[in-house]
Scaffold this motif. Structure first.
Motif, mmCIF file in Angstrom:
data_model
loop_
_atom_site.group_PDB
_atom_site.id
_atom_site.type_symbol
_atom_site.label_atom_id
_atom_site.label_comp_id
_atom_site.label_asym_id
_atom_site.label_seq_id
_atom_site.Cartn_x
_atom_site.Cartn_y
_atom_site.Cartn_z
ATOM 1 N N ARG A 185 -26.327 -21.727 -2.859
ATOM 2 C CA ARG A 185 -26.747 -22.296 -4.102
ATOM 3 C C ARG A 185 -25.376 -22.450 -4.746
ATOM 4 O O ARG A 185 -25.670 -23.061 -5.834
ATOM 5 N N ASP A 186 -24.381 -21.570 -4.766
ATOM 6 C CA ASP A 186 -23.377 -21.577 -5.866
ATOM 7 C C ASP A 186 -22.195 -22.496 -5.204
ATOM 8 O O ASP A 186 -21.069 -22.710 -5.875
ATOM 9 N N THR A 187 -22.423 -23.378 -3.935
ATOM 10 C CA THR A 187 -21.627 -24.399 -3.450
ATOM 11 C C THR A 187 -22.214 -25.916 -3.257
ATOM 12 O O THR A 187 -21.495 -26.687 -2.944
ATOM 13 N N LEU A 188 -23.206 -26.037 -3.842
ATOM 14 C CA LEU A 188 -24.164 -27.262 -3.688
ATOM 15 C C LEU A 188 -23.187 -28.413 -4.325
ATOM 16 O O LEU A 188 -22.901 -28.273 -5.327
ATOM 17 N N GLY A 189 -23.106 -29.197 -3.393
ATOM 18 C CA GLY A 189 -22.162 -30.493 -3.663
ATOM 19 C C GLY A 189 -20.771 -30.435 -3.796
ATOM 20 O O GLY A 189 -20.124 -31.295 -4.093
ATOM 21 N N GLU A 190 -20.099 -29.249 -3.547
ATOM 22 C CA GLU A 190 -18.751 -28.887 -3.489
ATOM 23 C C GLU A 190 -18.483 -28.720 -2.182
ATOM 24 O O GLU A 190 -19.112 -28.105 -1.089
ATOM 25 N N ASP A 191 -17.252 -28.915 -1.710
ATOM 26 C CA ASP A 191 -16.573 -28.478 -0.468
ATOM 27 C C ASP A 191 -15.852 -27.206 -0.672
ATOM 28 O O ASP A 191 -15.140 -26.903 -1.265
ATOM 29 N N PRO A 192 -16.577 -26.079 0.102
ATOM 30 C CA PRO A 192 -15.835 -24.776 0.330
ATOM 31 C C PRO A 192 -14.522 -24.898 0.901
ATOM 32 O O PRO A 192 -14.179 -25.495 1.569
ATOM 33 N N PRO A 193 -13.665 -23.857 0.506
ATOM 34 C CA PRO A 193 -12.204 -23.640 1.086
ATOM 35 C C PRO A 193 -12.412 -23.445 2.580
ATOM 36 O O PRO A 193 -13.272 -22.746 3.142
ATOM 37 N N GLY A 194 -11.368 -23.954 3.347
ATOM 38 C CA GLY A 194 -11.185 -24.227 4.696
ATOM 39 C C GLY A 194 -12.669 -24.320 5.541
ATOM 40 O O GLY A 194 -13.316 -25.319 4.853
#
Length: 131
Positions: A20-29
């Protein structure tokens, strides 16, 4: 995006991020969803991940056992690590291969950011990275 990062002996980075903290974002690596079940209420199209590794998560029985009594955390850690020790090494191969090339993110659905299986999995991966 709130995240937790830890480096291993060789400088490997493993980020832990709630789905839920990364919705719509690209996580690192390279990002791996490490839950057995898809996170409730989250649309698959809103999560950016490379692979969903269901078998890297604790067994359904172990997950239910912990959920019934959160005070079992210490025993859960030992039991989950035993499951990881007994698992087919290929289950964790995608994560280990990605760790050799750069940062890795483990995505999980739990609310508790300190007491969840992704924390145990991260520590296990870092401690056994040469295995």
């Amino acid at each position: 995006m709130s995240k937790e990062r830890e480096g291993g002996k060789s400088g490997h980075e493993i980020h832990l991020i709630r789905v839920r903290d990364t919705l719509g974002e690209d996580p690192p690596g390279r990002a791996f969803l490490v839950d057995r079940l898809w996170p409730r209420g989250v649309r698959k199209s809103s999560v950016h991940y490379d692979e969903w590794l269901r078998d890297a998560a604790p067994s359904s029985e172990l997950r239910s056992w912990l959920h019934a009594d959160p005070d079992r955390w210490d025993k859960f850690v030992r039991k989950y690590r035993a499951e990881l020790d007994d698992a087919d090494p290929e289950v964790l191969r995608p994560i280990r291969d990605a760790m050799a090339k750069g940062p890795v993110t483990l995505l999980y659905g739990a609310r508790d950011t300190e007491h969840n299986h992704a924390v145990v999995l991260r520590d296990y991966l870092l401690e056994t990275q040469g295995a």
